[in-house]
Design a protein around this motif. Sequence first.
Motif, PDB file in Angstrom:
ATOM      1  N   LYS A 231       0.802  -1.228   0.000  1.00  0.00           N
ATOM      2  CA  LYS A 231       0.000   0.000   0.000  1.00  0.00           C
ATOM      3  C   LYS A 231       0.836   1.279   0.000  1.00  0.00           C
ATOM      4  CE  LYS A 231      -3.912  -2.220   2.313  1.00  0.00           C
ATOM      5  NZ  LYS A 231      -4.863  -2.166   3.463  1.00  0.00           N
ATOM      6  N   ASN A 232       2.130   1.147  -0.107  1.00  0.00           N
ATOM      7  CA  ASN A 232       3.006   2.324  -0.155  1.00  0.00           C
ATOM      8  C   ASN A 232       3.578   2.475  -1.562  1.00  0.00           C
ATOM      9  OD1 ASN A 232       2.831   2.918   2.687  1.00  0.00           O
ATOM     10  ND2 ASN A 232       4.224   1.201   3.047  1.00  0.00           N
ATOM     11  N   THR A 233       3.461   3.677  -2.111  1.00  0.00           N
ATOM     12  CA  THR A 233       4.026   3.945  -3.432  1.00  0.00           C
ATOM     13  C   THR A 233       5.541   4.024  -3.327  1.00  0.00           C
ATOM     14  OG1 THR A 233       2.060   5.161  -4.136  1.00  0.00           O
ATOM     15  CG2 THR A 233       4.091   5.554  -5.362  1.00  0.00           C
ATOM     16  N   ILE A 234       6.226   3.243  -4.171  1.00  0.00           N
ATOM     17  CA  ILE A 234       7.690   3.212  -4.125  1.00  0.00           C
ATOM     18  C   ILE A 234       8.328   3.853  -5.353  1.00  0.00           C
ATOM     19  CG2 ILE A 234       7.726   1.139  -2.691  1.00  0.00           C
ATOM     20  CD1 ILE A 234       8.548  -0.352  -5.353  1.00  0.00           C
ATOM     21  N   GLY A 235       7.537   4.069  -6.405  1.00  0.00           N
ATOM     22  CA  GLY A 235       8.103   4.650  -7.614  1.00  0.00           C
ATOM     23  C   GLY A 235       7.128   4.579  -8.763  1.00  0.00           C
ATOM     24  N   LYS A 236       7.625   4.872  -9.958  1.00  0.00           N
ATOM     25  CA  LYS A 236       6.794   4.845 -11.156  1.00  0.00           C
ATOM     26  C   LYS A 236       7.389   3.928 -12.207  1.00  0.00           C
ATOM     27  CE  LYS A 236       4.275   9.205 -10.981  1.00  0.00           C
ATOM     28  NZ  LYS A 236       3.865  10.420 -11.749  1.00  0.00           N
ATOM     29  N   LEU A 237       6.496   3.234 -12.884  1.00  0.00           N
ATOM     30  CA  LEU A 237       6.893   2.388 -14.004  1.00  0.00           C
ATOM     31  C   LEU A 237       7.239   3.292 -15.186  1.00  0.00           C
ATOM     32  CD1 LEU A 237       7.092  -0.471 -15.281  1.00  0.00           C
ATOM     33  CD2 LEU A 237       4.672  -0.268 -15.851  1.00  0.00           C
ATOM     34  N   VAL A 238       8.500   3.307 -15.590  1.00  0.00           N
ATOM     35  CA  VAL A 238       8.938   4.224 -16.647  1.00  0.00           C
ATOM     36  C   VAL A 238       9.288   3.514 -17.943  1.00  0.00           C
ATOM     37  CG1 VAL A 238       9.717   5.991 -15.045  1.00  0.00           C
ATOM     38  CG2 VAL A 238      11.311   4.208 -15.789  1.00  0.00           C
ATOM     39  N   ASP A 239       9.395   2.188 -17.886  1.00  0.00           N
ATOM     40  CA  ASP A 239       9.682   1.438 -19.123  1.00  0.00           C
ATOM     41  C   ASP A 239       9.318  -0.023 -18.908  1.00  0.00           C
ATOM     42  OD1 ASP A 239      10.430   0.916 -21.677  1.00  0.00           O
ATOM     43  OD2 ASP A 239      12.544   1.467 -21.441  1.00  0.00           O
ATOM     44  N   GLY A 240       8.811  -0.643 -19.945  1.00  0.00           N
ATOM     45  CA  GLY A 240       8.462  -2.053 -19.887  1.00  0.00           C
ATOM     46  C   GLY A 240       8.441  -2.634 -21.283  1.00  0.00           C
ATOM     47  N   LYS A 241       9.009  -3.816 -21.434  1.00  0.00           N
ATOM     48  CA  LYS A 241       9.098  -4.414 -22.769  1.00  0.00           C
ATOM     49  C   LYS A 241       9.000  -5.932 -22.670  1.00  0.00           C
ATOM     50  CE  LYS A 241      12.124  -0.945 -24.949  1.00  0.00           C
ATOM     51  NZ  LYS A 241      12.455  -0.091 -23.788  1.00  0.00           N
ATOM     52  N   ARG A 242       8.627  -6.514 -23.790  1.00  0.00           N
ATOM     53  CA  ARG A 242       8.672  -7.965 -23.938  1.00  0.00           C
ATOM     54  C   ARG A 242       8.981  -8.282 -25.389  1.00  0.00           C
ATOM     55  NH1 ARG A 242       3.227 -11.518 -23.863  1.00  0.00           N
ATOM     56  NH2 ARG A 242       3.081 -10.446 -25.878  1.00  0.00           N
ATOM     57  N   ASP A 243       9.931  -9.197 -25.608  1.00  0.00           N
ATOM     58  CA  ASP A 243      10.148  -9.742 -26.938  1.00  0.00           C
ATOM     59  C   ASP A 243      10.175 -11.257 -26.804  1.00  0.00           C
ATOM     60  OD1 ASP A 243      12.689 -10.428 -25.991  1.00  0.00           O
ATOM     61  OD2 ASP A 243      13.707  -8.787 -27.038  1.00  0.00           O
ATOM     62  N   HIS A 244      10.640 -11.959 -27.818  1.00  0.00           N
ATOM     63  CA  HIS A 244      10.592 -13.418 -27.778  1.00  0.00           C
ATOM     64  C   HIS A 244      11.720 -14.034 -26.946  1.00  0.00           C
ATOM     65  CE1 HIS A 244       7.204 -13.997 -30.449  1.00  0.00           C
ATOM     66  NE2 HIS A 244       7.709 -13.087 -31.265  1.00  0.00           N
TER      67      HIS A 244
END
Length: 362
Positions: free
Chosen positions: A212-225
């Motif tokens: 329940k505590n905010t620790i940061g922000k998602l700034v990048d996310g990826k998926r490839d094979h």
Amino acid sequence: MTAKDGELLNFESYDFDPTFGFGLLLTAFFLSFGSRFFHDLLDRLYYAKKAKQALTDPEIYKQGSAAEVARFVRDYEIDEFYEDYREKLLEDPNVYGFSIEEVHHKGGMEKGVVLYTSLDKINRDIFNYKLNNKIYKIPHEVRYQDGPIDTTSVSLSDEIKNKSTKLTGSIGFAVEDNTDKYLITCYHVVKHPEHRWEFFGTALQEEIMIDKNTIGKLVDGKRDHFAEGALIRVDASQNIDPLYPNPSHKQAFKSINTDTSSLKDRRVKMYSRQLGKELIGTIKTDRFSGAVKYGRTPFKMYELIKIEFDEQPQRKGDSGNALLDDQNNILGLIIGKKGKYSYAVNIRYVMDLFQNKNLKLM
């Protein structure tokens, strides 16, 4: 050739090459020994071709005997077969995995390929190749598997999650660049439903929470094979150590593995949040290609690390955990499990997703 009116026929000149004549004489000489001899010769030439291809691999020079060189060339053939067929085989919705592993062959265990499928019967001719009227068989096994690798997560008090979703998982490890520090975990445990797998929109940054505590922000996310990963930027004043399920586990991290050599048979460990203890096991292969279940849609992934832990596989909710070797080098991120086996993406491929950032281990 027909000449048009007013034109002369133009005959192209041909310079006789003495080596061509020598080649004809040599071929005739070999044919005089009969077809069986000629086929055997072609077999040896085919083997020599494979050996020549294998000679481009520096590992061949580490072999200490002719028998070891022969085994290396045979292993090279298996590697080539795996590379050629993994994508084709995974096109079948009933095939869930294809890997290079130890298989039963001629009364012993040796390197081969394993096909994981829910089908009762398959055409094993795919493991054969014909050369000069001889059938050669790639060492193989067919093993039953009832579905893709499962990435389903569960809710725990110390899970890491996206504020807008119910997906949960674990922290992998912390990295930093010249200005910021980040946490790395699997993308599927913090991904917002509106995010696309192929492209991360910076406008869709989401708050990431632990307990329940905010620790940061998602700034990048990826998926490839080959991998998936998420980058969570945390505040510079944030103390990261208490965010780990086991704070002492963080102190064990030594380096991010960049070695391209095989991880097979490497002893490994990871800390399970749900079990509250460290799991120790062995890598069965680092060349597992298979279907991974993301929600309702299976997705093909290549070169996964397959682990068998000594006591039990990791539990649901452990996705994102760092997989370490006995020297505390980070080898991968846990993404899921199937039966008694756990699976991880190779950390080299995870870091490749963020290669535009100059990230280093904290």
